[in-house]
Design an enzyme around this catalytic site. Structure first.
Site, mmCIF file in Angstrom:
data_model
loop_
_atom_site.group_PDB
_atom_site.id
_atom_site.type_symbol
_atom_site.label_atom_id
_atom_site.label_comp_id
_atom_site.label_asym_id
_atom_site.label_seq_id
_atom_site.Cartn_x
_atom_site.Cartn_y
_atom_site.Cartn_z
ATOM 1 N N HIS A 74 0.925 -1.282 -0.063
ATOM 2 C CA HIS A 74 0.097 -0.035 0.103
ATOM 3 C C HIS A 74 1.067 1.262 -0.035
ATOM 4 C CE1 HIS A 74 -2.974 -2.882 2.199
ATOM 5 N NE2 HIS A 74 -3.483 -2.580 1.130
ATOM 6 N N GLN B 251 -8.026 -6.803 -11.132
ATOM 7 C CA GLN B 251 -9.109 -5.666 -10.558
ATOM 8 C C GLN B 251 -8.475 -4.396 -11.462
ATOM 9 O OE1 GLN B 251 -9.810 -4.706 -6.429
ATOM 10 N NE2 GLN B 251 -8.101 -3.847 -6.503
HETATM 11 P P1 AMP Z 1 -6.456 -3.931 -0.431
HETATM 12 O O1 AMP Z 1 -6.444 -2.892 0.643
HETATM 13 O O2 AMP Z 1 -5.774 -5.231 -0.510
HETATM 14 O O3 AMP Z 1 -7.873 -3.749 -1.249
HETATM 15 O O4 AMP Z 1 -5.472 -3.139 -1.664
HETATM 16 C C1 AMP Z 1 -5.392 -1.771 -1.902
HETATM 17 C C2 AMP Z 1 -4.551 -1.593 -3.400
HETATM 18 O O5 AMP Z 1 -3.406 -1.887 -2.777
HETATM 19 C C3 AMP Z 1 -4.995 -2.318 -4.179
HETATM 20 O O6 AMP Z 1 -4.880 -1.356 -5.373
HETATM 21 C C4 AMP Z 1 -4.182 -3.418 -4.217
HETATM 22 O O7 AMP Z 1 -3.963 -4.229 -5.590
HETATM 23 C C5 AMP Z 1 -2.855 -2.802 -3.802
HETATM 24 N N1 AMP Z 1 -1.871 -3.671 -3.258
HETATM 25 C C6 AMP Z 1 -2.329 -4.814 -2.305
HETATM 26 N N2 AMP Z 1 -1.183 -5.568 -1.863
HETATM 27 C C7 AMP Z 1 -0.063 -5.116 -2.970
HETATM 28 C C8 AMP Z 1 1.200 -5.589 -3.152
HETATM 29 N N3 AMP Z 1 1.886 -6.570 -2.303
HETATM 30 N N4 AMP Z 1 1.836 -4.814 -3.956
HETATM 31 C C9 AMP Z 1 1.256 -3.879 -4.583
HETATM 32 N N5 AMP Z 1 0.093 -3.299 -4.535
HETATM 33 C C10 AMP Z 1 -0.723 -4.037 -3.490
#
Ligand code: AMP
Length: 287
Positions: free
Chosen positions: A42, A160
């Protein structure tokens, strides 16, 4: 002692009132939507937004309509206070929007229906019915509230990312959607809020997911998609603590499974797998 303040909004009306003078002055707004339980992945999105925009907004909202499993929603980690501390360590200029369900859904917690030219019928869409309707609903609403110029999404959720790009083009939403690379633990495990629910042993064992994806990438250079998929399935059969839901090789643009390799197309391997009853997803660029 120096007082450190961070602006946290719980109501969309307050956030809009705060942002509107900046929008009127043509300040650029970068937006990072999340469900909280922040980790380095994030933060990498946040860093991009902070460096490319006048203002950065991060939303923290566990969106009920994108969960197809009540237990998964219930157990999703919610750690707002810690998240704020993590953000403060990076910058105190991040604007946080952390609404309650009511502020977003106003008593009607249901998804709208979306059609993304078939992207929604593959992989996560197949295995998590209604998931991408929930994603479309929340992303569209958040874009209306925040009115960002740029929005940052991780390739960790590659399907997504493609779906959000389709959403903005179909609905003519004036937002530039920017994809950011996957952040991994030193052992290769893709960072995820759900990793918090894994035992230390499972976190160690889960390193094998990226190892097998990397081996699959090597194999795919010389072998067919079918052979590569079989290889991945057989590797995980050697590790019964994992339950493979799917491994697919798909065209990055259409997300359709590859039938015959074509040299000018980009392919990616996509995996969903359970360990300790926790569902993890990951993906890797194959060429
Ligand atoms: P989430 O809180 O899991 O819904 O993720 C929020 C955003 O962070 C989304 O755009 C995810 O794709 C991105 N994200 C989550 N994990 C990672 C990661 N390991 N590397 C890069 N982006 C991430």
């Amino acid at each position: 002692m120096q007082e450190i303040l961070m602006l946290i909004f719980n109501k969309k009306s307050d956030l809009s009132a705060f942002l509107s003078p900046f929008i009127n002055q043509n300040k650029s707004i970068g937006f990072v939507p999340t469900m909280g339980a922040l980790h380095e992945g994030h933060l990498s999105l946040l860093k991009n937004s902070l460096s490319e925009n006048d203002i950065t907004v991060m939303s923290i909202f566990v969106n009920p309509t994108q969960f197809n499993n009540a237990e998964d929603l219930d157990k999703y980690p919610r750690t707002l206070e810690r998240d704020v501390q993590i953000m403060l360590a990076l910058s105190n200029s991040i604007i946080v929007y952390a609404p309650e369900v009511e502020d977003i859904y106003e008593g009607n917690t249901v998804s709208e229906n979306f059609e993304y030219d078939g992207l929604e019928n593959q992989m996560e869409g197949k295995h998590r019915p209604g998931h991408f309707d929930g994603v479309g609903t929340i992303v569209k609403r958040l874009f209306e509230i925040v009115q960002p110029n740029k929005a940052y999404f991780g390739e960790k959720d590659f399907q997504q990312l493609q779906i959000v790009k389709k959403l903005v083009s179909k609905y003519n939403i004036p937002v530039e959607v920017i994809g950011c690379p996957i952040h991994r633990e030193p052992n290769g495990l893709a960072m995820s809020s759900r990793n918090e629910r894994l035992s230390a042993i499972a976190k160690e064992k889960a390193a094998i997911i990226y190892q097998i994806l990397s081996d699959a990438k090597k194999l795919f250079q010389t072998n067919s998609a079918e052979e590569t998929i079989l290889f991945v399935e057989n590797e995980f059969k050697k590790h019964p603590e994992f339950q493979l839901e799917y491994f697919e090789i798909a065209d990055e643009a259409t997300l359709l499974p590859v039938s015959q390799k074509v040299s000018d197309k980009k392919y990616r391997g996509f995996i969903a797998i359970f360990i300790e009853n926790i569902r993890l997803i990951d993906n890797i660029s194959l060429n």
